[in-house]
Design an enzyme around this catalytic site. Structure first.
Site, short mmCIF file in Angstrom:
data_model
loop_
_atom_site.label_atom_id
_atom_site.label_comp_id
_atom_site.label_asym_id
_atom_site.label_seq_id
_atom_site.Cartn_x
_atom_site.Cartn_y
_atom_site.Cartn_z
N ASP A 27 0.82 -1.22 0.00
CA ASP A 27 0.00 0.00 0.00
C ASP A 27 0.85 1.27 0.00
O ASP A 27 1.62 1.51 0.93
CB ASP A 27 -0.88 -0.07 1.27
CG ASP A 27 -1.75 1.16 1.51
OD1 ASP A 27 -1.72 2.11 0.71
OD2 ASP A 27 -2.49 1.13 2.52
N HIS A 80 -3.84 4.61 6.49
CA HIS A 80 -2.74 4.03 5.71
C HIS A 80 -1.39 4.34 6.33
O HIS A 80 -1.15 5.47 6.77
CB HIS A 80 -2.77 4.58 4.28
CG HIS A 80 -4.06 4.28 3.57
ND1 HIS A 80 -4.23 3.15 2.82
CD2 HIS A 80 -5.24 4.95 3.53
CE1 HIS A 80 -5.47 3.14 2.32
NE2 HIS A 80 -6.09 4.24 2.75
#
Lengths: 561, 561
Positions: B205, B377
């Site tokens: 990610d 994130h």
């Protein structure tokens, strides 16, 4: 705090000895700053700027203040004071001078030079009066004193307005860099002196009132720029505002230190830096500048390009470079620096430019990954200093959206300004200073005036609503010809759609239905054009919605033959 | 690092024993995540999400991956693994299952519950297989192991894909909160174990790869929420994502502590919190919830509303409250908390909501003035941990725009992944893992597929271009009727404009010119409809440009009578 009521009525006559203040722009938005002061039947204007459109105003070039409030009284205007040379403070001047060309423009040397250069393009030669910090000038009943303020453009001024109604301090845009590059500080001593004299109303810049603390000094950017120059592989491309003379100075200094040549790219950049250089606000070392046609003659590791486009403007050189649609082809040896703030609303456009440049391999330095910009507006910590030094009896936050005005009002309250003496006004709201007390007395129209192409004020909210519908959904046009004597259908229906995502052939399915509806109408004796029009619109609109769940604009056209 | 060439050709046949990876979305954008793995003629899909449109895609509802690459091979698909329940990972599933309804959906309990609730609305009953961290399952040649990851939605998973070609770790979306609210950590021990086994390719990610340092713990938001609850005068309105179960839990906890009732407002909020409550992911104390119709029965200082609209969506309850267009009328005793990130592109819309609420006097708490949101994130600091623990032979950054992929690639390089083993791929780029080496071998089409109303894929780039022109400039339609036998003008020109800022009467000035052009054409024997069409378009287009400096769409319609 007094809030404007949404349905304020026209203000009453201004009492004798009272001062009326009406902002025609800048309150409730960041842009098109313009404030009208009125005393004894005479008017003084401070700033006359433009607002840049957002996606709510598609296709519009600029948004102006509505001059209607003063249109019938232009001969009463003593002067327009321009606090500094940014577009949101001077951009509306050419449009106002079209209505009366000889209103005196009052401002600092640089501010006047910038507006004069702009007016030359509009073929207007203005009447000007240059002023400087420390000076006092009287215009009719308005006794003005100018004070230096530090901002992201040199030579900015605050203005104190003295009338028999009291002393008003209008800060203009300012920050309080304590180590400014040009050594020109915001004149807090002057603010304090006025505070001691007694400020009846403080009008102060609210842009960063929600931001805690203090703005970093412009000086801190120097080492970052130096580092970019030292580590750049080949070309350096710097994008910034065409008015940010201090930033360009830092680039020139770094270019000298790193033996690079500099090329200004773009009309506004070349024009403004020319003006700044001539007046001595920009120090351009001999021989450092090259023309755009000489770019190919300089090795890429000896070259700096300075251009606009830091806001992702689609037609700018920088955007075109990001799209490989420019003679300068970005490579993985290029370094691009976006040395600007990101104006709210431009995030997507700037993001596209950064992604585009990155895709071609360029190193992109921007405010997200390096200290390449500091704000031009004082933060909350600094605004408190101003409030404490000026100790105003009344306070009116200016230059901000609602959230900023409200946050600034709260700061004023914290420093001891009585809540009932804090006035949060919107554009058009009339604030009277009478007997030492500022209060809202009414409102005048202060809507958006749109500039689009050559027209000013012709684009209306209706046009914009049509554009929003067309832009989201497209349109479907249905043309029929009817015999003007019998009313019988003699041609069509011809159906065309654009932007609706429906191919013209798909409409075959609704043509029978339209003809049927028209036959029924004829049988029922319905024959007025507007009735047929409505029948067709409803029939097609319903069919599109049922079959596509969309609502394009439906445009029937009936031609009588 | 290998960059995809803009003109990559179709990939060659996949060598025996090789693994092919093609992302149909999520590389070069944040959204519509979908990755297709291929081994021995069999396919595995990881995620199938949607992308939300920006202003470049006016009127579009959703953007899907282009399924064309797998359309002819849907029977080869072993399963769709869904890493977590966010729209950008599951939103495309209903559209893919329309094409083959029995592709097994593999995911955690919560993820499957969320997609099942969504599929029920699409009247699809899927084949599902629930999995959990620590489990291994084989689907054809794909031997999958699931690992827990911490994210802004509970029950998220990373997936390790073992085939004879090697071991690939796909992280899904993750962060590394070390004190997570639900105690469920990202399984770094598992990552390390796989690293020791030998990870041939890490796909990780990239969303926050440009952000230095570490993400603040979700736990730090609790005291801020508590403080808002303690100091709120009357009603509290919390806006957040309908999937942010942890955030809603914090609100429920604060409501209990402050003896307030909670009402969920809006379909997706009610549905998702129902699912989360039933499965035990949301702890709903008895009697705390009220229905929307009971709002009036609860005193305002005992009430909390939880709704969506934190991104400024124009039709959301929150936007309508800001515009006084909702039964809940905001007053200066209300507190509104926007407890969400601000998704890039929504800045203006959110700003409008904050200003609207502020204008009615509400206290607005948002990420600009309080710690009411942390990212879901991992930041650069955390991504380095993952790279160092997994020690991948090859690295491919996923889930990001170009800038994010590039920054993540740089982090991989810094941790020692050889530059030539780092693959920056875009959507559609085929990456083959063969003999332990990942490389780009070609590309397949992976354009945007637009959902607009009921249609999927019918809106094209041409429709969008038309919408952009119409939205900026409007259109002018010119209708003429010609005799089908003689070609003579028998009706019109009738000219109408919408959104062009030109009134129909203004066109009188160009009608003579059109008639003249048509007469000249007739005299010259020019009679084809498309020629007349072009003549009219040119004549009117030039006239509008000369007189208004604008470029509306010019739409001639010639009706033969």
């Amino acid at each position: 705090m007094s809030h404007p009521h949404p349905e304020l009525s026209s203000p009453p006559e201004l009492p004798d000895g009272g001062l009326r203040i009406v902002a025609l722009g800048g309150l409730g938005e960041i842009g098109r700053n313009m404030t009208v002061f009125e005393f004894g039947g005479r008017l003084l204007i401070v700033d006359c700027g433009v607002l840049f459109p957002e996606e709510e105003q598609p296709g519009v070039d600029l948004i102006l203040p509505d001059f209607d409030y003063i249109r019938g009284r232009l001969d009463d205007v003593e002067a327009i004071v321009l606090t500094h040379g940014h577009e949101d403070h001077i951009g509306g001047v050419p449009f106002l001078l079209r209505e009366r060309a000889d209103i005196p423009l009052v401002g600092s040397r640089l501010t006047l030079a910038l507006i004069e250069a702009k007016l030359t393009e509009h073929r207007i030669r203005p009447v000007t009066l240059g002023v400087a910090e420390g000076q006092r000038h009287r215009f009719g009943p308005f006794d003005l004193e100018f004070l230096s303020v530090n901002h992201s453009i040199p030579d900015a001024l605050a203005v104190a307005v003295r009338t028999p109604a009291g002393l008003v301090l209008h800060t203009g845009d300012f920050k309080m860099d304590q180590l400014p590059l040009d050594g020109r500080l915001t004149d807090l001593g002057g603010f304090a002196r006025l505070g001691a004299e007694g400020i009846d109303l403080l009008m102060s810049d609210s842009t960063n009132s929600e931001v805690a603390g203090f703005v970093t000094s412009e000086r801190e950017i120097g080492p970052v720029v130096d580092d970019v120059f030292r580590t750049a592989q080949e070309r350096i491309i710097v994008a910034c505002f065409a008015s940010h003379i201090h930033r360009v100075q830092q680039v020139l200094d770094a270019a000298v230190a790193n033996r690079r040549k500099v090329c200004f790219v773009g009309r506004s950049m070349v024009r403004n830096m020319g003006v700044a250089g001539e007046l001595g606000f920009l120090n351009v070392p001999d021989g450092i500048l090259i023309e755009q046609r000489q770019i190919e003659d300089v090795p890429p590791d000896r070259l700096v390009l300075v251009c606009t486009g830091s806001q992702g403007e689609p037609m700018s050189a920088l955007s075109r470079m990001a799209n490989r649609d420019h003679q300068i082809r970005i490579t993985d040896r290029d370094t691009v620096m976006l040395a600007s703030s990101l104006i709210p609303g431009n995030e997507n456009a700037v993001n596209r430019v950064i992604n585009g440049l990155t895709r071609w391999g360029a190193r992109v330095v921007h405010k997200g990954n390096a200290l390449v910009h500091v704000s031009g507006h004082a933060s909350a910590g600094e605004l408190l200093y101003v409030l404490n030094l000026t100790k105003p009896s009344n306070f009116m936050p200016i230059h901000g959206e609602w959230r900023h005005l409200k946050a600034h009002a709260r700061l004023a309250e914290l420093t001891g300004v009585p809540k009932e003496n804090i006035v949060i006004a919107e554009d058009g709201v009339a604030v009277d200073l009478v007997d030492g007390r500022a209060s809202i007395v009414g409102a005048v129209p202060a809507g958006y005036v749109y500039v689009d192409g050559l027209s000013v004020g012709e684009i209306t909210e209706t046009s914009l609503k049509d554009r929003r519908i067309l832009g989201e959904e497209g349109f479907v046009s249905i043309v029929i010809g009817v015999d003007s004597s019998t009313g019988k259908l003699v041609a069509g229906p011809e159906i065309h759609a654009r932007g609706a995502g429906i191919s013209d052939a798909d409409f075959d399915a609704v043509i029978d239905r339209i003809e049927e509806v028209l036959r029924e109408a004829a049988a029922d004796g319905v024959g007025e054009l507007h009735q047929l029009n409505q029948l067709i619109r409803r029939t097609v609109g319903r069919w599109v919605n049922d079959n596509y769940r969309r609502r394009p604009m439906i445009v029937p056209v009936i031609v009588e033959v």
